[in-house]
Design a protein around this motif. Structure first.
Motif, short mmCIF file in Angstrom:
data_model
loop_
_atom_site.label_atom_id
_atom_site.label_comp_id
_atom_site.label_asym_id
_atom_site.label_seq_id
_atom_site.Cartn_x
_atom_site.Cartn_y
_atom_site.Cartn_z
N ASP A 151 -0.69 -2.74 4.88
CA ASP A 151 -0.17 -3.45 6.06
C ASP A 151 0.58 -4.70 5.64
OD1 ASP A 151 -1.14 -1.58 7.83
OD2 ASP A 151 -2.95 -2.72 8.35
N ASP A 152 0.09 -5.40 4.62
CA ASP A 152 0.79 -6.58 4.12
C ASP A 152 2.14 -6.20 3.53
OD1 ASP A 152 -1.42 -8.15 4.80
OD2 ASP A 152 -2.32 -7.94 2.81
N ARG A 200 -3.37 -4.15 -3.66
CA ARG A 200 -4.63 -4.26 -4.39
C ARG A 200 -5.65 -3.25 -3.87
NH1 ARG A 200 -3.86 -10.38 -4.09
NH2 ARG A 200 -3.42 -11.04 -6.24
N ALA A 201 -5.63 -2.99 -2.57
CA ALA A 201 -6.58 -2.03 -2.00
C ALA A 201 -6.38 -0.65 -2.60
CB ALA A 201 -6.42 -1.98 -0.48
N ASP A 202 -5.14 -0.28 -2.89
CA ASP A 202 -4.88 1.03 -3.50
C ASP A 202 -5.34 1.05 -4.95
OD1 ASP A 202 -3.80 1.70 -1.09
OD2 ASP A 202 -1.74 1.93 -1.79
N LEU A 203 -5.10 -0.02 -5.67
CA LEU A 203 -5.60 -0.08 -7.05
C LEU A 203 -7.11 0.12 -7.07
CD1 LEU A 203 -3.60 -3.19 -8.34
CD2 LEU A 203 -3.22 -0.83 -9.04
N LEU A 204 -7.79 -0.56 -6.17
CA LEU A 204 -9.24 -0.45 -6.11
C LEU A 204 -9.67 0.97 -5.74
CD1 LEU A 204 -11.98 -1.94 -6.22
CD2 LEU A 204 -11.69 -2.48 -3.78
N ALA A 205 -9.00 1.56 -4.77
CA ALA A 205 -9.38 2.90 -4.30
C ALA A 205 -9.23 3.94 -5.40
CB ALA A 205 -8.53 3.28 -3.09
#
Length: 303
Positions: A124-125, A186-191
């Motif tokens: 979203d960002d 960052r959320a995708d890297l974490l996922a």
């Protein structure tokens, strides 16, 4: 110094053609009446982008320069353009084509963000950034073509965001390795269990390949979702947008083929690719027969 509006447009055309990128400034398909104002829009975006990125100036200096552009834009719209080719051209184009100022200010907002923010927490960002860094260009083109209907704007936003996301993937090495900017949330890297250090290390592995495949399919989903726009646009402008959409899609296909095992590979389009893109001038669906992106079915990212 530009002594007339025609001189101002001539300077803008020369600048646009000398810095041609993924922008329809050099295309002979564009209706003649659109070429000058399109060149002025490009020069505006190019100048702001250079202020944000080029040289060794401090962040504070860059932000002041972008704020000065915003002031000059408002003065130009009020009929008081600075004595500069860009502003003289826009002083003619803005009232002539009833161009809204919000897309110009959105572009400046995105370039200010470029100066200070190099990471994004969520998609979203990242989408909000693309909304201001890419979508305004399509909206301005629609106004120049007198086609800014709500449906056209929605599909244009999808196409422009898709092209922006595709460009991030093409430029992963330049942005991440050379400039320390990462346009993967960052959320995708974490996922996907991938750290920045691991991504930076070079050759890909299964997790990195899966991460990048997700980015590619999501970018393709945005572009694919806007595929009906060219069919609603008249004449040469519609043909121009058909080629832009097909060109973006061909890069999606090349990204699918090159990124596994090589996260920083930049796809190159050859004669066969250009011939496939050119077939978009023939009657038929813009993206007929292509393999749709997986993200379309999930509707994870396309508004």
């Amino acid at each position: 110094m530009a002594s007339s509006v025609s001189d101002a447009y001539r300077e803008c055309r020369a600048l646009a053609q000398s810095h041609y990128e993924n922008f329809p400034v050099a295309s002979h398909l564009l209706p003649r009446r659109m070429r000058d104002p399109v060149a002025a829009v490009y020069v505006f975006a190019r100048r702001a982008d250079d202020l944000a990125d080029e040289g060794t100036k401090s962040d504070e200096t860059r932000l002041r320069a972008l704020d000065a552009m915003a002031t000059d834009l408002d003065a130009t719209a009020a009929g008081r353009p600075p004595d500069d080719a860009l502003w003289r051209a826009l002083a003619d184009a803005i009232p002539r084509y009833s161009l809204p100022l919000s897309p110009f200010h959105d572009l400046l907002s995105a370039f200010r963000q470029d100066v200070t923010q190099h990471r994004f927490n969520t998609f979203d960002d990242l989408r909000d950034y693309a909304r201001r860094s890419a979508d305004p260009v399509g909206r301005l083109l629609l106004h120049l073509a007198d086609q800014p209907t709500p449906g056209n704007i929605s599909d244009s936003d999808r196409i422009c965001t898709g092209l922006q996301l595709i460009n991030f993937l093409q430029d992963l090495h330049q942005d991440f390795i050379e400039r320390d900017r990462l346009y993967i949330p960052r959320a995708d890297l974490l996922a996907f269990g991938v750290t920045e250090q691991r991504l930076r290390s070079g050759p890909g592995d299964a997790d990195i390949d899966a991460l990048l495949a997700h980015q590619i399919e999501r970018a393709g989903a945005w572009l694919y979702a806007g595929r009906h726009l060219p069919g609603r646009l008249p004449g040469r402008f519609g043909l121009e947008i058909r080629l832009i959409v097909r060109g973006g899609w061909r890069i999606v296909e090349r990204l699918r083929a090159t990124k596994p095992g090589a996260p920083f590979a930049r796809p190159r389009l050859g004669p066969a690719d250009r011939a496939w893109i050119a077939r978009g001038l023939l009657p038929g669906a813009v993206l007929g027969g292509v393999q749709p992106p997986r993200e379309v079915a999930a509707s994870e990212s396309v508004e």
